[in-house]
Design a protein around this motif. Structure first.
Motif, PDB file in Angstrom:
ATOM      1  N   HIS A 453       0.835  -1.199   0.000  1.00 27.91           N
ATOM      2  CA  HIS A 453       0.000   0.000   0.000  1.00 27.91           C
ATOM      3  C   HIS A 453       0.874   1.255   0.000  1.00 27.91           C
ATOM      4  O   HIS A 453       1.973   1.270   0.568  1.00 27.91           O
ATOM      5  CB  HIS A 453      -0.901   0.033   1.234  1.00 27.91           C
ATOM      6  CG  HIS A 453      -1.825  -1.141   1.346  1.00 27.91           C
ATOM      7  ND1 HIS A 453      -2.551  -1.626   0.284  1.00 27.91           N
ATOM      8  CD2 HIS A 453      -2.147  -1.944   2.402  1.00 27.91           C
ATOM      9  CE1 HIS A 453      -3.278  -2.656   0.676  1.00 27.91           C
ATOM     10  NE2 HIS A 453      -3.043  -2.868   1.953  1.00 27.91           N
ATOM     11  N   SER A 454       0.359   2.313  -0.594  1.00 31.12           N
ATOM     12  CA  SER A 454       1.051   3.598  -0.602  1.00 31.12           C
ATOM     13  C   SER A 454       0.015   4.710  -0.499  1.00 31.12           C
ATOM     14  O   SER A 454      -1.194   4.467  -0.566  1.00 31.12           O
ATOM     15  CB  SER A 454       1.875   3.756  -1.879  1.00 31.12           C
ATOM     16  OG  SER A 454       1.028   3.721  -3.023  1.00 31.12           O
ATOM     17  N   LYS A 455       0.510   5.935  -0.309  1.00 35.39           N
ATOM     18  CA  LYS A 455      -0.351   7.115  -0.203  1.00 35.39           C
ATOM     19  C   LYS A 455      -1.478   6.887   0.800  1.00 35.39           C
ATOM     20  O   LYS A 455      -2.646   7.190   0.545  1.00 35.39           O
ATOM     21  CB  LYS A 455      -0.894   7.499  -1.577  1.00 35.39           C
ATOM     22  CG  LYS A 455       0.212   7.860  -2.562  1.00 35.39           C
ATOM     23  CD  LYS A 455      -0.340   8.333  -3.895  1.00 35.39           C
ATOM     24  CE  LYS A 455       0.804   8.717  -4.846  1.00 35.39           C
ATOM     25  NZ  LYS A 455       0.304   9.161  -6.160  1.00 35.39           N
ATOM     26  N   VAL A 456      -1.100   6.372   1.944  1.00 34.85           N
ATOM     27  CA  VAL A 456      -2.064   6.069   2.999  1.00 34.85           C
ATOM     28  C   VAL A 456      -2.406   7.357   3.746  1.00 34.85           C
ATOM     29  O   VAL A 456      -1.529   8.159   4.071  1.00 34.85           O
ATOM     30  CB  VAL A 456      -1.495   5.027   3.983  1.00 34.85           C
ATOM     31  CG1 VAL A 456      -2.491   4.721   5.102  1.00 34.85           C
ATOM     32  CG2 VAL A 456      -1.104   3.752   3.235  1.00 34.85           C
ATOM     33  N   SER A 457      -3.673   7.557   4.010  1.00 32.10           N
ATOM     34  CA  SER A 457      -4.097   8.669   4.858  1.00 32.10           C
ATOM     35  C   SER A 457      -5.075   8.153   5.902  1.00 32.10           C
ATOM     36  O   SER A 457      -5.760   7.145   5.677  1.00 32.10           O
ATOM     37  CB  SER A 457      -4.733   9.796   4.033  1.00 32.10           C
ATOM     38  OG  SER A 457      -5.892   9.333   3.373  1.00 32.10           O
ATOM     39  N   VAL A 458      -5.140   8.839   7.034  1.00 28.91           N
ATOM     40  CA  VAL A 458      -5.969   8.390   8.148  1.00 28.91           C
ATOM     41  C   VAL A 458      -6.755   9.556   8.733  1.00 28.91           C
ATOM     42  O   VAL A 458      -6.395  10.726   8.547  1.00 28.91           O
ATOM     43  CB  VAL A 458      -5.110   7.745   9.272  1.00 28.91           C
ATOM     44  CG1 VAL A 458      -4.344   6.543   8.757  1.00 28.91           C
ATOM     45  CG2 VAL A 458      -4.154   8.770   9.886  1.00 28.91           C
ATOM     46  N   THR A 459      -7.818   9.230   9.440  1.00 27.14           N
ATOM     47  CA  THR A 459      -8.490  10.184  10.308  1.00 27.14           C
ATOM     48  C   THR A 459      -8.259   9.736  11.751  1.00 27.14           C
ATOM     49  O   THR A 459      -7.962   8.560  12.001  1.00 27.14           O
ATOM     50  CB  THR A 459      -9.996  10.249  10.009  1.00 27.14           C
ATOM     51  OG1 THR A 459     -10.569   8.945  10.194  1.00 27.14           O
ATOM     52  CG2 THR A 459     -10.246  10.720   8.593  1.00 27.14           C
ATOM     53  N   LEU A 488       4.606   0.739  13.066  1.00 25.62           N
ATOM     54  CA  LEU A 488       3.231   0.779  13.569  1.00 25.62           C
ATOM     55  C   LEU A 488       2.432   1.990  13.100  1.00 25.62           C
ATOM     56  O   LEU A 488       1.208   1.998  13.235  1.00 25.62           O
ATOM     57  CB  LEU A 488       3.220   0.716  15.098  1.00 25.62           C
ATOM     58  CG  LEU A 488       3.703  -0.603  15.714  1.00 25.62           C
ATOM     59  CD1 LEU A 488       3.525  -0.592  17.218  1.00 25.62           C
ATOM     60  CD2 LEU A 488       2.978  -1.811  15.102  1.00 25.62           C
ATOM     61  N   GLU A 489       3.097   3.019  12.584  1.00 25.41           N
ATOM     62  CA  GLU A 489       2.367   4.156  12.028  1.00 25.41           C
ATOM     63  C   GLU A 489       1.969   3.831  10.585  1.00 25.41           C
ATOM     64  O   GLU A 489       2.825   3.661   9.721  1.00 25.41           O
ATOM     65  CB  GLU A 489       3.212   5.427  12.080  1.00 25.41           C
ATOM     66  CG  GLU A 489       3.372   6.003  13.470  1.00 25.41           C
ATOM     67  CD  GLU A 489       2.058   6.535  14.030  1.00 25.41           C
ATOM     68  OE1 GLU A 489       1.190   6.974  13.238  1.00 25.41           O
ATOM     69  OE2 GLU A 489       1.900   6.512  15.265  1.00 25.41           O
ATOM     70  N   PRO A 490       0.664   3.746  10.290  1.00 26.52           N
ATOM     71  CA  PRO A 490       0.230   3.230   8.979  1.00 26.52           C
ATOM     72  C   PRO A 490       0.643   4.086   7.793  1.00 26.52           C
ATOM     73  O   PRO A 490       0.715   3.584   6.669  1.00 26.52           O
ATOM     74  CB  PRO A 490      -1.294   3.171   9.114  1.00 26.52           C
ATOM     75  CG  PRO A 490      -1.626   4.139  10.202  1.00 26.52           C
ATOM     76  CD  PRO A 490      -0.466   4.098  11.160  1.00 26.52           C
ATOM     77  N   TYR A 496       3.906  -1.896   8.870  1.00 27.24           N
ATOM     78  CA  TYR A 496       3.245  -3.190   8.764  1.00 27.24           C
ATOM     79  C   TYR A 496       1.899  -3.065   8.044  1.00 27.24           C
ATOM     80  O   TYR A 496       1.460  -4.015   7.389  1.00 27.24           O
ATOM     81  CB  TYR A 496       3.054  -3.803  10.149  1.00 27.24           C
ATOM     82  CG  TYR A 496       4.333  -4.273  10.803  1.00 27.24           C
ATOM     83  CD1 TYR A 496       5.380  -4.799  10.045  1.00 27.24           C
ATOM     84  CD2 TYR A 496       4.497  -4.214  12.177  1.00 27.24           C
ATOM     85  CE1 TYR A 496       6.550  -5.236  10.631  1.00 27.24           C
ATOM     86  CE2 TYR A 496       5.664  -4.654  12.787  1.00 27.24           C
ATOM     87  CZ  TYR A 496       6.692  -5.165  12.017  1.00 27.24           C
ATOM     88  OH  TYR A 496       7.846  -5.600  12.613  1.00 27.24           O
ATOM     89  N   PHE A 497       1.250  -1.903   8.151  1.00 18.83           N
ATOM     90  CA  PHE A 497       0.019  -1.717   7.369  1.00 18.83           C
ATOM     91  C   PHE A 497       0.353  -1.704   5.879  1.00 18.83           C
ATOM     92  O   PHE A 497      -0.325  -2.361   5.074  1.00 18.83           O
ATOM     93  CB  PHE A 497      -0.700  -0.415   7.744  1.00 18.83           C
ATOM     94  CG  PHE A 497      -1.898  -0.160   6.883  1.00 18.83           C
ATOM     95  CD1 PHE A 497      -3.098  -0.801   7.142  1.00 18.83           C
ATOM     96  CD2 PHE A 497      -1.824   0.687   5.774  1.00 18.83           C
ATOM     97  CE1 PHE A 497      -4.206  -0.606   6.316  1.00 18.83           C
ATOM     98  CE2 PHE A 497      -2.923   0.889   4.946  1.00 18.83           C
ATOM     99  CZ  PHE A 497      -4.120   0.236   5.215  1.00 18.83           C
TER     100      PHE A 497
END
Length: 577
Positions: A453-459, A488-490, A496-497
């Protein structure tokens, strides 16, 4: 025979017996044309360890090939304890060889270096301890052929890039799909090296340099260690190599077809050996000899570079040890840590590059223009080297993370890397910051067994959540802090995410039958006017949505309490207080 001559004869006889205990390598016997197979390499190290009381050979963890990794430790005083070396303030150097067995330069160079140490031709300084992994990718070396790496100039036959699982092990240090990576983690944390060297062979453009070097990116290493690496250590190693007759240049990581316009520094993320090592405050390097240079010359350059690292380590031992201790102390106090980086193209360093003129001529295969390099036309140019990176994203480091026990595969990876963890002793309520995956991108084809996965964003949401007895509390106030954050930070590129360890949360497990849920949704909206207002606003502003009944029902479902809470909820929780 006179007594003096008899004495000389006996001395020579003993000398020959001693030399027989450490026989020449296949590289030496073949005048540099060949490299040893796996059995020959390990047998050589076994005989070397028997011949020298200052060399110990240990069997470590198992690999995918069913053979254990070996660790050869050379000490100046027969003390092979890494803990003792730390107490004696010795610089610990760890050398990895054969991660790509088609690039065997380090395998042979390490044996030649060990020969010289055993014979006393060179002395290991009293403030240095050096350890070698003779062959890391054993499966790849067992898969031997003269046809691999078709562009490489020798040796006559060598191993394959992929390991026994056909994995590229230099992409495996975070995801650890191989037993090799697990065994390496054990070795790395046992040694806790101050300097790490991973010997390779480069491909790409043609140029005059025999050896190029990837240093872990100095901004990413950070702080006083990063400054020391860029301003003192690298210039020092480069100067020492010039004295040995090798014009060292940074790894030629160019964009386009020829490197005359310069290139950017290779950014070694934690998936790579040097990027992994740097997470633990280690000066990390990847020597890359040039594939088109004769094999004996490449081995000589690799051995020379290791000589330089030993000499530099000895001459700057106090600074190297002190910087590492300071970095670890400061790391625990760091409130924010970077998790991703971007190249700064406004800053550059001018370097001397010795290349060959290039051009195009008709291809004998296609008749179309093809690139070629003309070795009769060498040149020396000053070219820009873009070796400054800046933080693209940083995170505030929590006091701890909580990992629910169901994610045991992640817990095992953390344990293998020496991360301090403790189980929660009783069911308890904890206030945590929770991430929900807002967006991400995935490729259509796998990369090293994964769909990265790439360009991951979170709320983010702060909630009070119940955790069960046995869930893992992972404190961050320790020397593994940088590693913990980056895995651990996605949003970190090698988290790991990103490597798919949490992909189960990306798919919904519960759903609804629309003809039934229509009535349920209607009643729920009647009792929740705020949700009704959200629906009407979405219809007003999105014309395609307004014409799509199924999309509107799904929208209401995801607003309602019937929508499963675990969908897209990242199951690693941040304890802020």
């Amino acid at each position: 025979m006179r007594p003096f001559s008899l004495l000389c004869f006996c001395f020579l006889l003993l000398l020959n017996v001693s030399n027989a205990q450490v026989p020449p390598t296949r590289f030496q016997l073949s005048n540099g044309k060949e490299t040893g197979n796996y059995k020959e390499v390990i047998q050589w190290w076994e005989r070397a360890a028997k011949a020298s009381p200052r060399l110990e050979l240990k069997k470590m963890g198992m690999t995918d090939a069913g053979e254990p990794l070996h660790l050869a430790i050379f000490s100046p005083d027969k003390d092979f304890s890494f803990t003792s070396a730390e107490k004696k303030n010795r610089v610990k150097i760890l050398v990895n060889n054969g991660i790509h067995p088609g690039e065997p330069d380090g395998i042979d160079a390490s044996m030649l270096l060990a020969q010289k140490l055993i014979s006393g031709k060179i002395q290991l300084p009293s403030n240095v301890l050096i350890a070698f992994i003779p062959v890391y990718n054993i499966g790849g070396l067992l898969n031997r052929s003269p046809w691999y790496r078709v562009d490489q100039n020798g040796p006559d036959s060598f191993g394959f890039r992929g390991n026994a699982q056909n994995l590229d092990l230099n992409r495996d240090f975070i995801k650890s799909d191989s037993k090799n990576a697990t065994a390496f983690a054990e070795i790395f944390h046992l040694v806790d090296p101050d300097i790490f060297i991973d010997n390779h062979v480069s491909n790409g453009a043609d140029y005059q340099h025999v050896m190029t070097l990837i240093s872990t990116q100095h901004n990413k290493l950070g702080g006083a260690m990063g400054d020391f690496l860029q301003q003192q250590m690298e210039p020092g190693i480069y100067a020492m190599m010039r004295e040995k007759g090798f014009d060292l240049v940074p790894y030629v990581n160019f964009f386009g077809e020829t490197p005359e316009k310069g290139w950017s520094e290779f950014h070694d993320g934690p998936r790579y050996s040097t990027g992994y090592a740097a997470l633990f405050q280690c000066f990390s390097f990847m020597p890359e000899t040039h594939m088109l240079k004769p094999y004996p010359q490449r081995v000589e350059a690799t051995e020379a570079l290791m000589d330089c690292f030993i000499a530099y380590a000895s001459g700057h031992a106090s600074a190297i040890k002190s910087l590492k201790r300071q970095a670890r102390a400061q790391l625990v106090e760091s409130m924010q840590l970077p998790v991703s980086w971007k190249l700064n193209r406004t800053q550059q360093t001018q370097i001397t590059f010795k290349g060959y003129a290039s051009g195009y001529k008709p291809s004998a295969i296609s008749g179309l223009p093809r690139l070629f390099y003309d070795r009769a036309r060498p040149f020396t140019l000053q070219v820009p080297f873009y070796n400054y990176y800046e933080t693209d994203k940083a995170v505030t480091v929590p006091n701890a993370y909580i990992l629910p026990q169901g994610w045991w595969a992640v817990a095992e990876l953390l344990k293998k890397n020496g991360v301090p963890m403790r189980p929660i002793l009783n069911d308890t309520l904890v206030e945590v910051e929770m991430y929900r995956i807002a967006d991400y991108q995935s490729p259509n084809r796998p990369f090293e067994k994964h769909y990265l996965h790439s360009k991951v964003s979170v709320t983010k949401t702060v909630v009070t959540k119940r955790f069960r007895k046995g869930d893992w509390m992972i404190p961050t106030q320790n020397a593994k802090r940088r590693f913990i954050v980056e895995v651990l930070e996605p949003e970190a590129p090698d988290s790991y995410f990103a490597w798919n360890f949490f992909d189960a949360i990306l798919g919904q497990k519960e759903g609804y039958s629309s003809y039934v849920f229509e009535d349920t949704a209607e009643e729920w909206l009647r009792n929740n006017p705020a949700a009704r207002a959200q629906l009407e606003e979405k219809k007003r502003t999105d014309t395609s949505f307004a014409k799509n009944g199924a999309a509107q029902l799904e929208f209401v479902y995801k607003l309602s309490p019937y929508y499963e809470p675990d969908h897209l909820q990242y199951p690693v929780y941040r304890v802020l207080k």
